[in-house]
Design a protein around this motif. Structure first.
Motif, PDB file in Angstrom:
ATOM      1  N   ARG A 182     -83.423  48.023 -17.914  1.00 18.63           N
ATOM      2  CA  ARG A 182     -82.290  48.192 -16.799  1.00 18.63           C
ATOM      3  C   ARG A 182     -82.220  47.083 -16.145  1.00 18.63           C
ATOM      4  O   ARG A 182     -81.959  47.151 -14.755  1.00 18.63           O
ATOM      5  CB  ARG A 182     -82.561  49.536 -16.000  1.00 18.63           C
ATOM      6  N   GLU A 236     -82.359  44.757 -20.988  1.00 21.37           N
ATOM      7  CA  GLU A 236     -81.575  45.888 -21.513  1.00 21.37           C
ATOM      8  C   GLU A 236     -80.955  46.406 -20.368  1.00 21.37           C
ATOM      9  O   GLU A 236     -81.278  46.544 -19.343  1.00 21.37           O
ATOM     10  CB  GLU A 236     -82.667  46.850 -22.021  1.00 21.37           C
ATOM     11  N   LYS A 292     -74.206  53.934 -23.453  1.00 23.18           N
ATOM     12  CA  LYS A 292     -74.481  55.350 -22.921  1.00 23.18           C
ATOM     13  C   LYS A 292     -73.277  56.059 -22.310  1.00 23.18           C
ATOM     14  O   LYS A 292     -72.913  55.852 -21.142  1.00 23.18           O
ATOM     15  CB  LYS A 292     -75.209  54.973 -21.476  1.00 23.18           C
ATOM     16  N   LEU A 317     -81.466  54.185 -31.328  1.00 22.79           N
ATOM     17  CA  LEU A 317     -82.258  54.726 -30.178  1.00 22.79           C
ATOM     18  C   LEU A 317     -82.536  56.215 -30.616  1.00 22.79           C
ATOM     19  O   LEU A 317     -81.916  57.054 -30.661  1.00 22.79           O
ATOM     20  CB  LEU A 317     -81.590  54.757 -28.765  1.00 22.79           C
ATOM     21  N   TYR A 374     -89.446  51.514 -25.907  1.00 22.66           N
ATOM     22  CA  TYR A 374     -89.461  51.861 -24.347  1.00 22.66           C
ATOM     23  C   TYR A 374     -90.512  52.900 -23.861  1.00 22.66           C
ATOM     24  O   TYR A 374     -90.842  53.712 -24.937  1.00 22.66           O
ATOM     25  CB  TYR A 374     -88.209  52.194 -24.154  1.00 22.66           C
TER      26      TYR A 374
END
Ligand code: G3P
Ligand code: MG
Length: 250
Positions: free
Chosen positions: A15, A41, A118, A171, A216
């Protein structure tokens, strides 16, 4: 078609700047540079008027002084919200940046990018298409193209159709049984996984199948070293002060 050569570093700031700055802001990019982390990211979605911008949640409440679903707000409305003060008063005035402004800053700072698509609920395909086209345009002259990723197969398929040349990573939380078919359909170069659900055999199987792996969110240096020893290619971390090119020598 052959996957492109992987040219990403081992450490990726989650982030933008991990826990060192308000998430998904330009201020986070400066923290990445400060800690010698070469890749960031961040989470991209669309405003109600189709501007790609950075935000993790569906709602603006947790990370800004606004309320409600981001999908209902135009970028003009989103840009008026304070996205820094919730984190620390010293970041007051920080905004939810457009993907365009993030691209410009990443390129200027020499930061590579993992653009996580997202989507707001129900906007998967159009978000995949628009974010992929935006990445194509904004990074057209950059030496390394961003890595696109998503938990949404629909969004990633739309991104593939809009910009087939951009590298993609699928992901997952836990790796599903049908992962191989899914990443093949999407022509992914990488598989992005929750590190807590991973062991050496699974990393080896992914490598054997020809895929790179990103994990992650790893905040413990010893755990990061173990994952790299297993053959993991990239560690996405909130703690770039602990896990960076200096501490994770590979
Ligand atoms: O892309 C890796 C990681 O960011 C996925 O989880 O919820 O932080 O977007 P999340
Ligand atoms: Mg993310």
């Amino acid at each position: 078609s052959e996957p492109i050569a992987w040219s990403y570093p081992h450490v990726v700031a989650h982030r933008c700047g991990g826990v060192l700055a308000p998430e998904n802001t330009l201020a986070g990019l400066d923290q990445a540079v400060r800690h010698q982390v070469a890749m960031v990211e961040f989470d991209a979605k669309l405003s109600s008027d189709d501007v790609p911008f950075l935000l993790h949640d569906d709602d603006v409440d947790r990370t800004s002084d606004g309320h409600g679903p981001a999908a209902r707000l135009s970028y003009a409305a989103l840009s008026k919200l304070d996205a820094g003060r919730w984190f620390d008063a010293s970041y007051a005035g920080e905004r939810m940046p457009t993907l365009e402004s993030v691209a410009r800053r990443c390129i200027a700072l020499g930061l590579q990018a993992n653009v996580e698509i997202k989507p707001c609920p129900g906007r998967d395909a159009e978000t995949g298409t628009r974010v992929a086209r935006a990445v194509q345009a904004y990074w057209a002259d950059a030496p390394v193209q961003p890595l696109l990723s998503s938990f949404s197969e629909t969004a990633l398929a739309a991104a593939r159709d809009a910009a087939p040349e951009l590298p993609r990573g699928m992901l997952f939380g836990a790796l599903p049984d049908d992962w191989a078919q899914c990443v093949w359909r999407l022509r992914c170069v990488s598989v992005h996984l929750d590190h807590t659900d991973l062991d050496a055999a699974r990393v080896a199987a992914l490598r054997e199948a020809g895929y790179r792996t990103l994990v992650y969110t790893v905040n413990d240096l010893e755990r990061a070293r173990t994952l790299v020893a297993w053959g993991v290619d990239a560690i996405c971390t909130d703690r770039i002060d602990r896990i960076n090119a200096l501490t994770l020598s590979v």
